[in-house]
Scaffold this active site. Structure first.
Site, PDB file in Angstrom:
ATOM      1  N   HIS A 264     -16.034   6.831  23.448  1.00  0.00           N
ATOM      2  CA  HIS A 264     -15.080   7.280  22.288  1.00  0.00           C
ATOM      3  C   HIS A 264     -13.695   6.741  22.781  1.00  0.00           C
ATOM      4  CE1 HIS A 264     -17.710   8.824  18.883  1.00  0.00           C
ATOM      5  NE2 HIS A 264     -17.768   7.893  19.350  1.00  0.00           N
TER       6      HIS A 264
ATOM      7  N   ASN B   6     -24.844  11.861  20.103  1.00  0.00           N
ATOM      8  CA  ASN B   6     -23.918  11.320  20.563  1.00  0.00           C
ATOM      9  C   ASN B   6     -24.022  12.193  22.608  1.00  0.00           C
ATOM     10  OD1 ASN B   6     -22.447  11.466  18.174  1.00  0.00           O
ATOM     11  ND2 ASN B   6     -22.194  13.317  17.947  1.00  0.00           N
TER      12      ASN B   6
ATOM     13  N   LYS C 102     -25.220   8.579   8.081  1.00  0.00           N
ATOM     14  CA  LYS C 102     -24.007   8.879   8.214  1.00  0.00           C
ATOM     15  C   LYS C 102     -23.255   8.143   7.333  1.00  0.00           C
ATOM     16  CE  LYS C 102     -23.440  11.560  12.008  1.00  0.00           C
ATOM     17  NZ  LYS C 102     -22.952  11.925  13.747  1.00  0.00           N
TER      18      LYS C 102
ATOM     19  N   ARG D 278     -20.390   8.424  -8.141  1.00  0.00           N
ATOM     20  CA  ARG D 278     -21.172  10.187  -6.992  1.00  0.00           C
ATOM     21  C   ARG D 278     -22.203   9.617  -6.579  1.00  0.00           C
ATOM     22  NH1 ARG D 278     -18.883  12.603 -12.200  1.00  0.00           N
ATOM     23  NH2 ARG D 278     -16.929  13.506 -11.681  1.00  0.00           N
TER      24      ARG D 278
ATOM     25  N   HIS E  13     -21.362   9.358  24.457  1.00  0.00           N
ATOM     26  CA  HIS E  13     -20.424   9.381  23.654  1.00  0.00           C
ATOM     27  C   HIS E  13     -18.804   9.538  23.254  1.00  0.00           C
ATOM     28  CE1 HIS E  13     -23.586   7.157  21.445  1.00  0.00           C
ATOM     29  NE2 HIS E  13     -23.315   6.872  20.419  1.00  0.00           N
TER      30      HIS E  13
ATOM     31  N   GLU F  17     -25.432  17.664  11.529  1.00  0.00           N
ATOM     32  CA  GLU F  17     -25.211  18.099  12.841  1.00  0.00           C
ATOM     33  C   GLU F  17     -24.356  19.600  13.056  1.00  0.00           C
ATOM     34  OE1 GLU F  17     -22.923  14.351  14.259  1.00  0.00           O
ATOM     35  OE2 GLU F  17     -21.568  15.537  15.718  1.00  0.00           O
TER      36      GLU F  17
ATOM     37  N   ARG G 257     -28.457  17.850  16.277  1.00  0.00           N
ATOM     38  CA  ARG G 257     -28.104  16.654  15.909  1.00  0.00           C
ATOM     39  C   ARG G 257     -27.270  15.525  16.856  1.00  0.00           C
ATOM     40  NH1 ARG G 257     -27.615  13.215  10.733  1.00  0.00           N
ATOM     41  NH2 ARG G 257     -26.989  11.512  11.394  1.00  0.00           N
TER      42      ARG G 257
ATOM     43  N   GLU H 144     -27.519   2.283  22.843  1.00  0.00           N
ATOM     44  CA  GLU H 144     -27.963   2.992  22.059  1.00  0.00           C
ATOM     45  C   GLU H 144     -29.370   3.658  22.024  1.00  0.00           C
ATOM     46  OE1 GLU H 144     -26.190   4.982  20.450  1.00  0.00           O
ATOM     47  OE2 GLU H 144     -24.408   4.034  20.092  1.00  0.00           O
TER      48      GLU H 144
ATOM     49  N   LYS I  83     -34.954   9.626  16.098  1.00  0.00           N
ATOM     50  CA  LYS I  83     -33.294   9.272  15.772  1.00  0.00           C
ATOM     51  C   LYS I  83     -34.078  10.790  13.845  1.00  0.00           C
ATOM     52  CE  LYS I  83     -29.471   7.937  13.910  1.00  0.00           C
ATOM     53  NZ  LYS I  83     -28.518   7.731  13.202  1.00  0.00           N
TER      54      LYS I  83
ATOM     55  N   HIS J  89     -18.586  -0.907  21.130  1.00  0.00           N
ATOM     56  CA  HIS J  89     -19.061   0.589  20.531  1.00  0.00           C
ATOM     57  C   HIS J  89     -20.096   0.614  22.616  1.00  0.00           C
ATOM     58  CE1 HIS J  89     -20.161   4.634  19.847  1.00  0.00           C
ATOM     59  NE2 HIS J  89     -21.672   3.985  19.875  1.00  0.00           N
TER      60      HIS J  89
HETATM   61  P1  NAD Z   1     -21.440  -5.225  13.567  1.00  0.00           P
HETATM   62  O1  NAD Z   1     -22.308  -4.579  12.458  1.00  0.00           O
HETATM   63  O2  NAD Z   1     -19.590  -5.595  13.706  1.00  0.00           O
HETATM   64  O3  NAD Z   1     -22.216  -6.569  14.458  1.00  0.00           O
HETATM   65  C1  NAD Z   1     -22.169  -7.070  14.789  1.00  0.00           C
HETATM   66  C2  NAD Z   1     -22.104  -8.469  15.065  1.00  0.00           C
HETATM   67  O4  NAD Z   1     -22.972  -9.060  14.464  1.00  0.00           O
HETATM   68  C3  NAD Z   1     -20.990  -8.237  14.001  1.00  0.00           C
HETATM   69  O5  NAD Z   1     -20.409 -10.146  14.209  1.00  0.00           O
HETATM   70  C4  NAD Z   1     -22.196  -9.228  13.323  1.00  0.00           C
HETATM   71  O6  NAD Z   1     -21.351 -10.144  12.193  1.00  0.00           O
HETATM   72  C5  NAD Z   1     -23.133 -10.451  14.009  1.00  0.00           C
HETATM   73  N1  NAD Z   1     -24.384  -9.827  13.731  1.00  0.00           N
HETATM   74  C6  NAD Z   1     -25.027  -8.931  12.771  1.00  0.00           C
HETATM   75  N2  NAD Z   1     -26.309  -9.172  12.768  1.00  0.00           N
HETATM   76  C7  NAD Z   1     -26.358 -10.518  12.988  1.00  0.00           C
HETATM   77  C8  NAD Z   1     -27.532 -11.048  13.039  1.00  0.00           C
HETATM   78  N3  NAD Z   1     -28.760 -11.166  12.699  1.00  0.00           N
HETATM   79  N4  NAD Z   1     -27.327 -12.512  13.973  1.00  0.00           N
HETATM   80  C9  NAD Z   1     -26.127 -12.855  14.057  1.00  0.00           C
HETATM   81  N5  NAD Z   1     -25.033 -12.251  14.060  1.00  0.00           N
HETATM   82  C10 NAD Z   1     -25.556 -10.636  13.942  1.00  0.00           C
HETATM   83  O7  NAD Z   1     -21.671  -4.397  14.823  1.00  0.00           O
HETATM   84  P2  NAD Z   1     -22.636  -2.712  15.145  1.00  0.00           P
HETATM   85  O8  NAD Z   1     -23.293  -2.673  16.159  1.00  0.00           O
HETATM   86  O9  NAD Z   1     -24.236  -3.489  14.669  1.00  0.00           O
HETATM   87  O10 NAD Z   1     -22.795  -1.826  13.767  1.00  0.00           O
HETATM   88  C11 NAD Z   1     -21.101  -1.175  14.748  1.00  0.00           C
HETATM   89  C12 NAD Z   1     -20.978  -0.001  14.243  1.00  0.00           C
HETATM   90  O11 NAD Z   1     -21.997   1.181  13.459  1.00  0.00           O
HETATM   91  C13 NAD Z   1     -20.067   0.575  13.832  1.00  0.00           C
HETATM   92  O12 NAD Z   1     -18.763   0.636  12.763  1.00  0.00           O
HETATM   93  C14 NAD Z   1     -19.584   1.888  14.536  1.00  0.00           C
HETATM   94  O13 NAD Z   1     -19.293   3.142  13.948  1.00  0.00           O
HETATM   95  C15 NAD Z   1     -21.215   2.223  13.883  1.00  0.00           C
HETATM   96  N6  NAD Z   1     -22.517   2.816  14.053  1.00  0.00           N
HETATM   97  C16 NAD Z   1     -22.129   4.261  12.628  1.00  0.00           C
HETATM   98  C17 NAD Z   1     -23.456   4.904  13.312  1.00  0.00           C
HETATM   99  C18 NAD Z   1     -24.070   5.793  12.431  1.00  0.00           C
HETATM  100  O14 NAD Z   1     -24.969   7.148  12.491  1.00  0.00           O
HETATM  101  N7  NAD Z   1     -23.668   6.019  11.081  1.00  0.00           N
HETATM  102  C19 NAD Z   1     -23.927   5.452  14.130  1.00  0.00           C
HETATM  103  C20 NAD Z   1     -23.759   3.820  15.467  1.00  0.00           C
HETATM  104  C21 NAD Z   1     -23.424   3.132  14.995  1.00  0.00           C
HETATM  105  N1  GLY Z   2     -25.229   8.020  15.627  1.00  0.00           N
HETATM  106  C1  GLY Z   2     -25.346   9.223  15.364  1.00  0.00           C
HETATM  107  C2  GLY Z   2     -25.638   9.753  14.831  1.00  0.00           C
HETATM  108  O1  GLY Z   2     -25.901   9.443  13.662  1.00  0.00           O
HETATM  109  O2  GLY Z   2     -26.181  11.016  14.077  1.00  0.00           O
END
Ligand code: NAD
Ligand code: GLY
Length: 365
Positions: free
Chosen positions: A250, A243, A141, A119, A246, A235, A239, A183, A225, A263
């Site tokens: 999306h 986006n 998130k 939990r 976005h 949100e 918040r 971003e 942020k 993305h």
């Molecule tokens: P990712 O985590 O897939 O990383 C991208 C690639 O880079 C992967 O292949 C990873 O293995 C590689 N990688 C990571 N760090 C590395 C490093 N230092 N050196 C070499 N390779 C490395 O992608 P991302 O762009 O970091 O994240 C995308 C995700 O984030 C999506 O799932 C999206 O939905 C999510 N997201 C979440 C929020 C939130 O608020 N929680 C906001 C924006 C995006």
């Molecule tokens: N990336 C959008 C949020 O954190 O709200």
């Protein structure tokens, strides 16, 4: 190290920002989470690249280490379930702390595992991509994807500490760096005039990864942020400004089946659309249009696999979870550094924007 606090009452937490800080990490973790048991979740790529660091953390924190496969397609309930199996089999407890060491995928899925294990347990974000540093590691998130869409299963669960070390960017592939930069660029449109001016002035140096400047851009992005999340964690209002670009992004990701475009690349196109829409519906004065278009030439638009179908993109917007009461929420700019949320935009204006951006691609004129 520099520090920003995400102010959320008794759930407030620090975001540390620095470069080449690994030596200080284990000490900082032990200080903040004294006596806890730790489990570190990463992915197989990062495990390979940062084997020595992971082994040192494993040793100094006596941490369990678990690596998930690399890729957005593994951000699933099955992978989440694998993390929980491991935590349960190794008898981690309510007082245990989970460490997410990786990009946004590792961060989101580990955060959701932390939100749901027993939990809810504490967790730490150590982002290794630019996207995760400026966006996903901060704000709480957490989620996994469902076959019907991205991030449809998740929870709001704030980390207890975020450790941003820009040294990890040295191994990040260039395409991922630019996607993360989208971003950061986004904050120029929502983070106030000072952030806008900073990004416009230092854009080239940040793209060139000039260390001090890039770190300052990251710090300022996190500060924006943190401020927004502190004011509206769930949100219910502002918040949604995070986006910016976005809604279009999306739809584009959906159009390319989440496969052919990253993305952040979609977000850059989304920012172009949001600016065009702002001018079109009059939130941006007509005389500022040229200025907004010039801005979009700065990062340049990532190549698309083919020209997307605008009607299809429009329909895809309705499958987004940000649709409320059948209305699509758009974030449109009003003046440098400022944007507003609008949900009553006429279909014709949206189609006209999509047509202009994707059929004529003005941003690269
Ligand atoms: P990712 O985590 O897939 O990383 C991208 C690639 O880079 C992967 O292949 C990873 O293995 C590689 N990688 C990571 N760090 C590395 C490093 N230092 N050196 C070499 N390779 C490395 O992608 P991302 O762009 O970091 O994240 C995308 C995700 O984030 C999506 O799932 C999206 O939905 C999510 N997201 C979440 C929020 C939130 O608020 N929680 C906001 C924006 C995006
Ligand atoms: N990336 C959008 C949020 O954190 O709200």
């Amino acid at each position: 190290m520099q520090q920003i606090v995400v102010a959320l009452g008794d759930r407030s937490y620090p975001v540390f920002i620095g470069s080449d800080t690994f030596k200080e990490l284990a000490v900082a973790i032990k200080k903040e989470f004294h006596g806890a048991r730790f489990a570190l979740v990463t992915n197989t790529t990062i495990q390979e690249l940062y084997r020595s660091q992971i082994e040192q953390l494993q040793h100094s924190l006596d941490a369990l280490v678990y690596a998930i496969p690399d890729g957005e397609k593994y951000k699933t309930i099955d992978t989440w379930s694998g993390i929980l199996d491991t935590l349960l089999e190794n008898r981690l407890e309510r007082s245990s702390v989970i460490i997410a060491f990786g990009g946004g995928v590792v961060g989101d899925i580990t955060g959701f595992a932390a939100a749901s294990f027993l939990r809810g347990v504490k967790y730490i974000q150590i982002p290794t991509t630019l996207l995760a540093m400026v966006d996903s590691s901060v704000g709480g998130k957490t989620a996994v994807n469902h076959r019907r869409g991205k991030n449809l299963i998740g929870a709001f669960h704030q980390p207890g500490l975020v450790w941003v070390d820009t040294a990890y960017l040295s191994t990040l592939p260039e395409r991922e760096f630019i996607a993360g930069y989208a971003e950061l660029y986004k904050y120029a449109f929502i983070g106030g005039k000072e952030m806008f001016d900073f990004v416009m002035e230092h854009h080239d140096d940040m793209i060139a990864k000039k260390p001090g400047i890039l770190q300052e851009g990251i710090r300022r992005s996190i500060a924006v942020k943190a401020r927004i999340v502190s004011d509206d964690e769930r949100e219910r209002g502002n918040r949604a400004l995070l986006n910016f670009g976005h809604t279009f992004a999306h739809a584009l990701e959906n159009y390319y089946n989440y496969e052919k475009i990253l993305h952040g690349e979609a977000v850059l196109w989304g920012i172009a659309c949001a600016c065009d829409l702002g001018v079109r519906i009059g939130t941006v004065p007509e005389d500022s249009r040229k200025a907004y278009e010039a801005l979009l030439k700065k990062p340049g638009m990532p190549e698309l696999p083919d020209t997307p179908d605008c009607e299809h993109l429009y329909d895809a917007m309705f499958s987004d979870k940000k649709v409320s009461g059948g209305k699509i929420r758009f974030i449109v700019p009003t003046s440098p550094g400022k944007s507003i949320i609008k949900s009553d935009i006429d279909r014709n204006a949206i189609i006209a924007t999509l047509t202009r951006i994707f059929k004529t691609q003005p941003a690269n004129d």
